[in-house]
Design a protein around this motif. Structure first.
Motif, mmCIF file in Angstrom:
data_model
loop_
_atom_site.group_PDB
_atom_site.id
_atom_site.type_symbol
_atom_site.label_atom_id
_atom_site.label_comp_id
_atom_site.label_asym_id
_atom_site.label_seq_id
_atom_site.Cartn_x
_atom_site.Cartn_y
_atom_site.Cartn_z
ATOM 1 N N THR A 1 0.855 -1.184 0.000
ATOM 2 C CA THR A 1 0.000 0.000 0.000
ATOM 3 C C THR A 1 0.891 1.234 0.000
ATOM 4 O OG1 THR A 1 -1.759 -1.126 1.209
ATOM 5 C CG2 THR A 1 -1.744 1.276 1.273
ATOM 6 N N CYS A 2 0.687 2.081 -0.973
ATOM 7 C CA CYS A 2 1.547 3.259 -1.109
ATOM 8 C C CYS A 2 0.872 4.456 -0.445
ATOM 9 C CB CYS A 2 1.858 3.541 -2.572
ATOM 10 S SG CYS A 2 2.989 2.329 -3.280
ATOM 11 N N ASP A 3 0.969 4.514 0.866
ATOM 12 C CA ASP A 3 0.509 5.666 1.614
ATOM 13 C C ASP A 3 1.451 5.872 2.784
ATOM 14 O OD1 ASP A 3 -0.151 3.765 3.525
ATOM 15 O OD2 ASP A 3 -2.285 3.798 3.053
ATOM 16 N N THR B 1 6.475 -2.581 -6.239
ATOM 17 C CA THR B 1 5.439 -1.731 -6.826
ATOM 18 C C THR B 1 4.222 -1.634 -5.913
ATOM 19 O OG1 THR B 1 4.531 -3.615 -8.039
ATOM 20 C CG2 THR B 1 6.159 -2.253 -9.187
ATOM 21 N N CYS B 2 3.418 -0.614 -6.174
ATOM 22 C CA CYS B 2 2.208 -0.376 -5.389
ATOM 23 C C CYS B 2 1.057 -1.239 -5.913
ATOM 24 C CB CYS B 2 1.791 1.090 -5.476
ATOM 25 S SG CYS B 2 3.099 2.272 -5.062
ATOM 26 N N SER C 1 -5.098 4.132 -7.875
ATOM 27 C CA SER C 1 -4.482 5.210 -8.663
ATOM 28 C C SER C 1 -2.971 5.085 -8.703
ATOM 29 C CB SER C 1 -4.872 6.571 -8.079
ATOM 30 O OG SER C 1 -4.449 6.673 -6.730
ATOM 31 N N GLN C 2 -2.398 4.352 -7.740
ATOM 32 C CA GLN C 2 -0.939 4.183 -7.686
ATOM 33 C C GLN C 2 -0.502 2.807 -8.166
ATOM 34 O OE1 GLN C 2 1.203 6.657 -6.632
ATOM 35 N NE2 GLN C 2 -0.595 7.981 -6.542
ATOM 36 N N LYS C 3 -1.432 1.960 -8.549
ATOM 37 C CA LYS C 3 -1.106 0.578 -8.879
ATOM 38 C C LYS C 3 -0.079 0.491 -10.004
ATOM 39 C CE LYS C 3 -3.234 -3.907 -9.734
ATOM 40 N NZ LYS C 3 -4.497 -4.651 -9.884
ATOM 41 N N LYS D 1 2.998 1.484 -9.893
ATOM 42 C CA LYS D 1 4.078 2.450 -9.732
ATOM 43 C C LYS D 1 5.078 1.960 -8.695
ATOM 44 C CE LYS D 1 1.290 6.510 -10.968
ATOM 45 N NZ LYS D 1 0.803 7.840 -10.514
ATOM 46 N N ASP E 1 8.503 5.883 -5.531
ATOM 47 C CA ASP E 1 7.985 7.146 -6.065
ATOM 48 C C ASP E 1 7.017 7.824 -5.102
ATOM 49 O OD1 ASP E 1 9.439 6.815 -8.360
ATOM 50 O OD2 ASP E 1 7.817 5.847 -9.470
ATOM 51 N N LEU E 2 6.697 7.179 -4.001
ATOM 52 C CA LEU E 2 5.794 7.773 -3.025
ATOM 53 C C LEU E 2 6.418 9.040 -2.454
ATOM 54 C CD1 LEU E 2 3.200 7.560 -1.320
ATOM 55 C CD2 LEU E 2 4.504 6.227 0.348
ATOM 56 N N ASN E 3 5.637 10.113 -2.418
ATOM 57 C CA ASN E 3 6.131 11.395 -1.908
ATOM 58 C C ASN E 3 6.203 11.342 -0.386
ATOM 59 O OD1 ASN E 3 6.839 14.029 -1.422
ATOM 60 N ND2 ASN E 3 4.881 14.913 -2.064
#
Length: 966
Positions: free
Chosen positions: A696-698, A723-724, A729-731, A733, A737-739
């Protein structure tokens, strides 16, 4: 062990070399997708592996302490000086298979202590003068399989320590082009095979003696091999295999002693007529020749060649792949001093014992890959034999005399034949036999072949046969056996004490059979093997349904260190809690692909020394599939592998107390968040592999990402490929790249803000309470009344009012209400009044009763006294009535003063002052005064409709009462 390196950690001067990273100031793992092995601060073993990463440029920065760097199998076409920093500790650099076509001069100066450089299989076309400059310590250089056509005259003048040079597979064409390499004075091995040389003239290479010990010229289309000077006085190995063109190569030595130091000569596949080979062998002084290779000579006549091949001092002769179908004693007679003969990969179908009667000194005989069907006392004249290779023939029957009297035989290879039966006397005289390979035959049973003593046998291989049962004491004569290979058979039954007397056995391989849990239910199956270290039972059909076994199968294997039971073909079911009972020395357990869905907390209670655990490819999908208690008995666990096990969370690890865990591999699961508690619970973690998970990219993963990039003690394998999966929306990536900045929280600043807010709110509340207490209270009840009013409006419009007036009074004035108010208003005038003590509904809150009373009445009469003004509930009632007055714009409020109250005493009750300023009110007459006017006025007030005109009419008749008291 290997682990992955991730993105660059800021200012690390660290440089990753195939398996590790170097650092000058910051020692954090930082090279994208590279793998590291060893400690960052240990220059002896630090390796950095960046091969097969798809790089188009040299990865940077490479750690300054790297000792071994592998960047092979990439696509780095050009290399510039600036691509490398100074790597003083680098000893090995592999740049092979990377499409390198150009290297800037001076690049090599960054590796002053390099010993081994591999540039093989690239696209270099020339060796310039500055390409190798600075490599004064280089000992091994590989430039094979490039496109090199020229070498600068001074390209090798700085390589003073070069010993091995490989230029195989280039396009040098003339041996004179190789001359610049001889500026390396210590060169001992030169490989120049496959360079399209058509002539070898020694004078073109050198006119002075060289130190070369090994020269490989194979696969060159030589039509002349000429040595005119003794330039090879120390040459030990000469390879001319597959040289010549159209069978016309000319051999010319001006002095037959020029090659008398050669010990190994390879003339395999040379394009020279058979008689010319014989001439070469006969007319050259081979006084030191020990080994001769004559493989792959097309249509050779053994009877012509062997008299010349078996030179007086020759010990080893190899004649593989020559199409030989027959051998005779006469042909081998010149080879009487031979110690090793290799006739493998020919077409020999029959050999008889007399053939070898002249080679009685033979120690090694290789006859593999022929067409032999039997042995028939073949070795009776070879009492010195130590090694026989009869593998991959067609032998189906062996007799008791086939290996008789071979008392010195050490190794016997009989695998890949058609043997179906072993006689009890077959190996009885082989007292020195150490290795016996009988795999890939057609054995249905072992019988009594090993019940007679073979005291020296250490390795017995019986894999890939058709054995189904191992009987009691089958191997009782093999007291010295260390490795027994029974894998890939059809074994379904093992009798008790089948392996008895194997007291020195250390490795027992029983994988890929038909062994079931019933096969192992007798503990005596594995008894009498006190030194067994490794037991392989994987790929069988073992399964369990019980939680606890009555007879644990491994109870007697107290020395066992490695147990493999993975990949049972029908699923293992479950691991009984005491399956491993007795394995007190177990160190490595392979339990993958067993279709397990749960581990009993007591599974490893008997294995306190366990340090390696593989549970991959199981089904641990539930949160309680693996509990922390499972690992409490194994505090020494160092490596844990749980890949592709459907694991959703690693939350069991923080409480597992795995303080020594250094490697954790969990790729291919459904892990989404790696939290801080997990990382902190593994203080010695060095390698972490979490590839192919559903991250999970959060901000929940922000700690993991930062830690992975900045840790100087743990390497996260191939994190650049993580990868996410969520959010959608981030799948796809990259997780990198997560900010991370958006998730950063400045704790100091937040504490300052929070404390400032608390102080401000405290001061504000204190101020309001001190100075605006009544205003706030009034506003609150005003708001409550507003809510109630909006709810009640519609109901009252539909159903009318229940009462004519709601009486708001203090309990201490209740006597006046009962004695005066009720008799006149209800008794005489007939009004319906709402009173607290009489009409409020029991059980309801006071506020709700007050609300109902006010909004169910046309008017509200407030009886003002000192006690009234001091009462909290009276205050609430007048506030609510006042809101109704404000909201409905009707004359619904009647004020009656029962006592004289000076204006200055009304001041604290500013709402009351406000009301009496703008509202008419009535005043109860003093004692002795006539009250009739008062009741008349009150009646008029109750009778008035709620419009403004009615209020004016009422005011015009109020001559006795001032509009207000002020």
């Amino acid at each position: 062990m290997t682990v992955n390196l991730e993105k660059l950690l800021s200012k690390a001067t660290t440089s990753l070399a195939v398996f590790f990273i170097f650092s000058v100031h910051v020692s954090a793992f930082s090279l994208t997708n590279c793998t590291v092995s060893g400690a960052l601060n240990d220059t002896r073993v630090l390796k950095v592996l960046c091969y097969k990463m798809g790089f188009f440029t040299v990865p940077s920065p490479i750690p300054s302490k790297a000792r071994h760097l592998d960047i092979s199998f990439n696509s780095i076409s050009n290399i510039r000086v600036g691509d490398f920093d100074d790597l003083w500790n680098l000893r090995s650099l592999n740049l092979s298979n990377s499409h390198v076509s150009w290297i800037q001069d001076g690049t090599a100066e960054h590796f002053p202590n390099l010993i081994d450089l591999n540039l093989a299989k690239n696209k270099l076309r020339t060796i310039s003068s500055g390409l190798l400059r600075g490599l004064g310590s280089l000992q091994v250089l590989r430039l094979d399989r490039n496109m090199i056509g020229s070498i600068d005259t001074f390209a090798f003048n700085t390589l003073q320590n070069l010993q091995v040079l490989n230029l195989t597979g280039n396009n040098l064409k003339q041996i004179a082009n190789v001359r610049p390499v001889l500026l390396s004075p210590r060169l001992e091995e030169l490989y120049v095979a496959s360079n399209n040389f058509d002539v070898f003239n020694s004078w073109e290479l050198s006119r002075t003696p060289l130190l070369l010990k090994s020269l490989v010229l194979s696969n060159n289309p030589l039509n002349k091999f000429e040595i005119t000077d003794n330039i090879f006085p120390k040459l030990d190995f000469l390879d001319l295999s597959h040289c010549g063109q159209n069978r016309t190569m000319l051999w010319n030595l001006t002095d037959k002693t020029f090659l008398n130091s050669v010990k190994t000569l390879n003339l395999s596949g040379v394009h020279i007529p058979e008689e010319k080979i014989a001439e070469v062998l006969h007319n050259t002084s081979w006084s030191s020749l020990f080994k001769l290779k004559l493989n792959e000579l097309k249509q050779v006549k053994v009877e012509t060649l062997l008299p010349y091949a078996c030179l007086p001092g020759l010990s080893v002769l190899r004649m593989e792949r020559n199409g030989i179908s027959n051998l005779t004693a006469r042909e081998l007679k010149p080879c009487s001093n031979m110690t090793e003969l290799d006739f493998g990969n020919n077409e020999i179908s029959r050999i008889s014992a007399p053939i070898f009667k002249e080679v009685t000194q033979l120690r090694v005989l290789r006859l593999k890959i022929n067409r032999l069907t039997q042995v028939k006392n073949l070795f009776q004249n070879l009492p010195m034999l130590e090694f026989i290779d009869l593998s991959r023939n067609r032998i189906s029957v062996l007799t008791c005399s086939d290996f008789a009297n071979l008392t010195r035989l050490n190794s016997l290879y009989l695998f890949s034949n058609r043997i179906s039966k072993l006689l009890s006397c077959m190996f009885k005289d082989l007292n020195n036999l150490e290795i016996l390979k009988l795999g890939t035959n057609k054995l249905l049973t072992i019988g009594t072949a090993f019940q007679y003593d073979l005291p020296s046998l250490k390795v017995l291989e019986l894999q890939f046969n058709k054995l189904s049962t191992i009987y009691k004491e089958t191997f009782k004569g093999l007291s010295g056996l260390q490795t027994l290979h029974l894998g890939d058979n059809q074994i379904s039954e093992i009798e008790a004490k089948a392996f008895s007397r194997l007291r020195n056995l250390t490795n027992l391989l029983l994988f890929s059979n038909r062994i079931t849990d019933k096969t192992l239910q007798d503990q005596a199956v594995f008894s009498d093997m006190p030194n067994l270290i490794a037991l392989e039972l994987h790929s069988n059909v073992i399964s369990y349904t019980e939680d606890t076994l009555k007879m644990p199968p491994f109870k007697h294997l107290s020395s066992l260190e490695i147990l493999t039971i993975h990949s049972q073909r029908r699923g293992f079911g479950k691991i009984p809690s005491n399956l491993l009972q007795g394995l007190t020395s177990l160190k490595m357990f392979y339990g993958g692909n067993l279709n397990l869905n749960r581990l009993h907390p007591d599974t490893f209670n008997s294995t306190p020394k366990l340090w390696f655990l593989d549970l991959s490819k199981n089904t641990f999908a539930d949160d309680d599939s693996i509990s922390a208690e499972v690992f409490h008995p194994v505090p020494k666990l160092t490596k844990l592998i749980i890949s592709r096990a459907q694991i959703h969370s690693l939350n069991f690890l923080p409480k597992a107390k795995l303080l020594r865990l250094s490697t954790l591999r969990a790729p291919g699961n459904v892990l989404d968040v790696i939290n801080q508690s997990l990382i902190l619970s593994l203080p010695h973690l060095k390698y972490l592999d979490l590839q192919k998970n559903t991250f999970t990219c959060d901000c929940n993963n922000i700690f993991f990402i930062k830690w992975a990039l900045e840790s100087n003690s743990t390497q996260v394998i191939y994190m650049n490929d993580y990868t996410c999966s969520y959010p959608l929306s981030q799948k796809g990536k990259s997780i990198l790249d997560l900010n991370t900045e958006s998730c950063n929280v400045n704790i100091d600043f937040m504490m300052f803000v929070c404390s400032s807010i608390v102080v401000t709110v405290t001061l504000l509340i204190s101020f309001i309470y001190q100075f605006l207490h009544w205003q706030v209270l009034y506003a609150y009840y005003l708001f409550v009344a507003f809510l109630y009013d909006s709810k009640r409006k519609q109901t009252q419009q539909q159903h009318g009012y229940k009462y004519d007036a709601f009486i708001s009074y203090n309990a201490r004035d209740e006597a006046w209400v009962v004695d005066e108010l009720l008799p006149h208003l209800e008794g005489e005038q007939g009004w319906r009044l709402c009173l607290h003590h009489r009409d409020f509904e029991p059980g309801r809150s006071i506020i709700d009763n007050i609300m109902d009373g006010i909004y169910s009445s046309r008017k509200t009469i407030c009886l003002i006294t000192y006690d009234y003004l001091m009462s909290t509930w009276c205050s609430k009632e007048i506030q609510m009535a006042n809101f109704r007055l404000f909201d409905e714009q009707k004359d619904v409020l009647i004020l009656i003063f029962l006592e004289d109250i000076p204006s200055h005493q009304l001041s604290p009750y500013y709402r009351m002052r406000k009301l009496v300023k703008k509202k008419t009110y009535l005043k109860w007459p003093k004692r002795g005064e006539d009250t009739r006017v008062f009741w008349q006025k009150l009646r008029m007030a109750l009778e008035t409709k709620e419009g403004p005109e009615d209020e004016k009419a009422l005011l015009s008749t109020q001559g006795d009462y001032p509009r207000n008291l002020l």
